[in-house]
Scaffold this active site. Structure first.
Site, mmCIF file in Angstrom:
data_model
loop_
_atom_site.group_PDB
_atom_site.id
_atom_site.type_symbol
_atom_site.label_atom_id
_atom_site.label_comp_id
_atom_site.label_asym_id
_atom_site.label_seq_id
_atom_site.Cartn_x
_atom_site.Cartn_y
_atom_site.Cartn_z
ATOM 1 C CB CYS A 185 6.962 -11.414 3.528
ATOM 2 S SG CYS A 185 6.881 -9.814 4.358
ATOM 3 C CB CYS A 227 11.695 -13.089 2.199
ATOM 4 S SG CYS A 227 12.431 -11.515 1.798
ATOM 5 C CB CYS A 230 -0.877 0.028 1.249
ATOM 6 S SG CYS A 230 -2.053 -1.327 1.304
ATOM 7 C CE1 TYR A 257 9.190 -5.356 -9.160
ATOM 8 C CE2 TYR A 257 7.688 -5.607 -7.318
ATOM 9 C CZ TYR A 257 7.912 -5.475 -8.669
ATOM 10 O OH TYR A 257 6.855 -5.445 -9.528
ATOM 11 C CB SER A 303 11.809 -4.990 -11.429
ATOM 12 O OG SER A 303 11.595 -6.072 -12.306
ATOM 13 C CG ASN A 344 2.775 0.303 3.435
ATOM 14 O OD1 ASN A 344 3.845 0.851 3.202
ATOM 15 N ND2 ASN A 344 2.503 -0.901 2.982
ATOM 16 N N GLY A 345 1.308 -2.179 5.579
ATOM 17 C CA GLY A 345 2.004 -3.187 6.377
ATOM 18 C C GLY A 345 1.111 -4.365 6.678
ATOM 19 C CB CYS A 358 13.318 -7.204 7.713
ATOM 20 S SG CYS A 358 12.510 -8.812 7.520
ATOM 21 C CG ASP A 416 12.946 -7.660 -9.076
ATOM 22 O OD1 ASP A 416 12.551 -7.843 -10.244
ATOM 23 O OD2 ASP A 416 12.263 -7.941 -8.081
ATOM 24 N N GLY A 473 0.189 0.020 -5.127
ATOM 25 C CA GLY A 473 -1.113 -0.632 -4.992
ATOM 26 C C GLY A 473 -2.051 -0.190 -6.091
HETATM 27 S S1 SF4 Z 1 12.723 -8.311 3.849
HETATM 28 FE FE1 SF4 Z 1 11.390 -9.943 3.121
HETATM 29 S S2 SF4 Z 1 10.467 -10.833 4.988
HETATM 30 FE FE2 SF4 Z 1 11.358 -8.860 5.572
HETATM 31 S S3 SF4 Z 1 9.655 -7.404 5.410
HETATM 32 FE FE3 SF4 Z 1 10.736 -7.361 3.462
HETATM 33 S S4 SF4 Z 1 9.703 -8.825 2.124
HETATM 34 FE FE4 SF4 Z 1 9.067 -9.235 4.250
#
Ligand code: SF4
Length: 465
Positions: free
Chosen positions: A390, A443, A9, A250, A291, A109-110, A440, A354, A35
């Site tokens: 994710c 993934c 979003c 991405y 991308s 968003n999230g 993070c 990507d 989005g």
């Molecule tokens: S890095 Fe990967 S697991 Fe972490 S928030 Fe982004 S898409 Fe999700």
């Protein structure tokens, strides 16, 4: 590749211009890539709150329902892809709710990883939910007398949420902006004269003539009223954050600055890193548009192998990953790219993209290149293999559907039909940043920075739709 990923979003808010709605409309256009399923604008004239929402692209929604009735100096807008909740008008944000002490509008968003638990709790005590989104739980917490009648109400309400959230909240005379304690999703503050602007990505700021001021900090609540901007923290400061590295790989627009860095520059660095980690002798580097564009340029410059366009994108087909229906996604992916046989025929090509998610789309692209006469096809991917789902707002397929979850790189290469395949290392995607601990990478690595209620929790919300 990104075209197989679904998210997410975009948020845009304005406080203190003569008419907020036209600026929000422009801002949402700039955030359309975040989005395409629905869009909404809510404005306040200081007394009343009015909204226009609909399913579809920003241009479609607001041509059917013009924004000329939306008069007011304060407003927030949202473009949506559903990570929880189905495609229906009730789920299009901003959500608007009348509480005992006035109207609130909310744009999110999230993905809230404890939303199912909170929803059940409020339903059991009699609350009726109007949508099947995870975002609506915040409305119920804010309306709860336990929170409503106490100081630092919004901070305390935000403190109940777990997972990834950037929020814009609006009352008839204020706007609030908040990011979760780990800062998964971006949210920036800009200024236009004396007016304050909030946006998911900075690419929307120059479009309306606004200047970037700073990011909303992880765990911060920023409030703008007639007295100006105030800031408060709703959690303890963390040792490290969980900013989503996929925003750089991405999701975000190349002209945005996200988590302190320009997205195009970071993607170029990924391309250079790919050239170092996976060199190969070839005649040309071709991006998988759009991308792969920046990383392909980085690969070409670092390797000295010329860049050319082997694919041409049809810009009238939307970004396929944010189309919710599988069929629509496949149809759009087929329509999206045309190969240029005059460029490809007889050449050894390096195709840069990507990411690879399910793998079907990349296999198709490689087949297209071979049919166009490519002598060799070497695939280079500007992120590590995506192995895990994710839980923070990006709607990857399940582990079983992720091609890398149970295969080696060599097995994926064979499945795709490429002559060689190389991914950037985990170290490589963090290398452009001075603070790699603040990202993070779950993934890829499986190291989830925030507790997860359960994957079933995410699915359970769908049952309400
Ligand atoms: S890095 Fe990967 S697991 Fe972490 S928030 Fe982004 S898409 Fe999700």
């Amino acid at each position: 590749m990104g075209s197989e990923i679904k998210e997410f979003c975009g948020l845009f808010g304005v406080y203190g211009v003569a008419e907020a709605a036209p600026l929000i409309y422009q801002g949402l256009f700039a955030l359309q890539h975040r989005g395409q399923e629905g869009a909404g604008i809510v404005v306040s004239n200081g007394e009343k709150i009015k909204s226009v929402k609909g399913l579809g692209l920003v241009g479609e929604v607001f041509s059917k329902q013009p924004i000329c009735d939306l008069s007011g100096k304060i407003g927030i807008g949202h473009v949506r892809y559903s990570t929880t909740g189905s495609t229906r008008i009730q789920n299009v944000q901003p959500l608007v709710a009348e509480c005992a002490d006035g109207i609130w509008a909310i744009a999110h968003n999230g993905n809230l990883v404890n939303a199912t638990m909170l929803r059940r709790m409020y339903q059991e005590s009699g609350s009726i939910f109007q949508t099947s989104t995870d975002s609506e739980v915040l409305v119920h917490i804010l309306a709860d007398p336990m929170f409503r009648n106490r100081p630092r109400r919004v901070e305390r309400a935000l403190g109940e949420l777990k997972g990834a959230f950037s929020f814009l909240l609006m009352t008839k005379d204020s706007i609030m902006a908040a990011r979760d304690p780990l800062g998964f999703r971006p949210l920036s503050i800009g200024k236009l004269g004396e007016a304050f602007i909030f946006t998911s990505e900075t690419c929307a700021l120059p479009l309306i003539g606004a200047a970037y001021i700073r990011d909303v900090l992880p765990g911060e609540l920023v409030t703008v009223t007639a007295s100006g901007l105030t800031s408060s923290m709703f959690c303890e400061k963390r040792d490290h954050y969980g900013q989503c590295i996929f925003e750089h790989i991405y999701f975000a627009h190349p002209d945005s600055h996200v988590f302190g860095k320009n997205v195009h520059e970071v993607r170029m660095a990924y391309g250079r890193r790919l050239a170092q980690e996976h060199p190969v002798d070839a005649d040309m580097v071709i991006p998988i548009p759009d991308s792969g564009n920046s990383a392909a340029l980085g690969y070409s410059r670092a390797s000295g192998i010329p860049l050319d366009f082997g694919f041409i994108r049809n810009h009238y087909v939307g970004r396929t990953f944010i189309m919710p229906e599988d069929k629509q996604r496949k149809y759009s992916a087929d329509m999206k790219l045309a190969v240029l046989p005059d460029v490809i025929n007889g050449k050894r090509v390096i195709a840069v993209d990507d990411s690879i998610v399910r793998g079907n789309t990349m296999a198709k692209r490689i087949k297209m290149l071979r049919e166009a006469g490519a002598k060799e096809v070497h695939v280079r991917i500007s992120c590590p293999p995506v192995k895990n789902p994710c839980f923070y707002g990006i709607d990857f397929p399940t582990s079983e559907e992720l091609v890398a979850s149970s295969r080696t790189v060599e097995e994926i290469r064979q499945l795709m039909g490429a002559d060689s395949l190389g991914y950037v290392s985990l170290e490589g995607i963090l290398s452009p940043f001075d603070n790699p601990q603040d990202f993070c990478t779950a993934c890829f690595s499986g190291a989830y920075p925030a507790a997860i209620e359960s994957f079933e929790g995410k699915k359970a919300l769908e049952k309400h739709s």
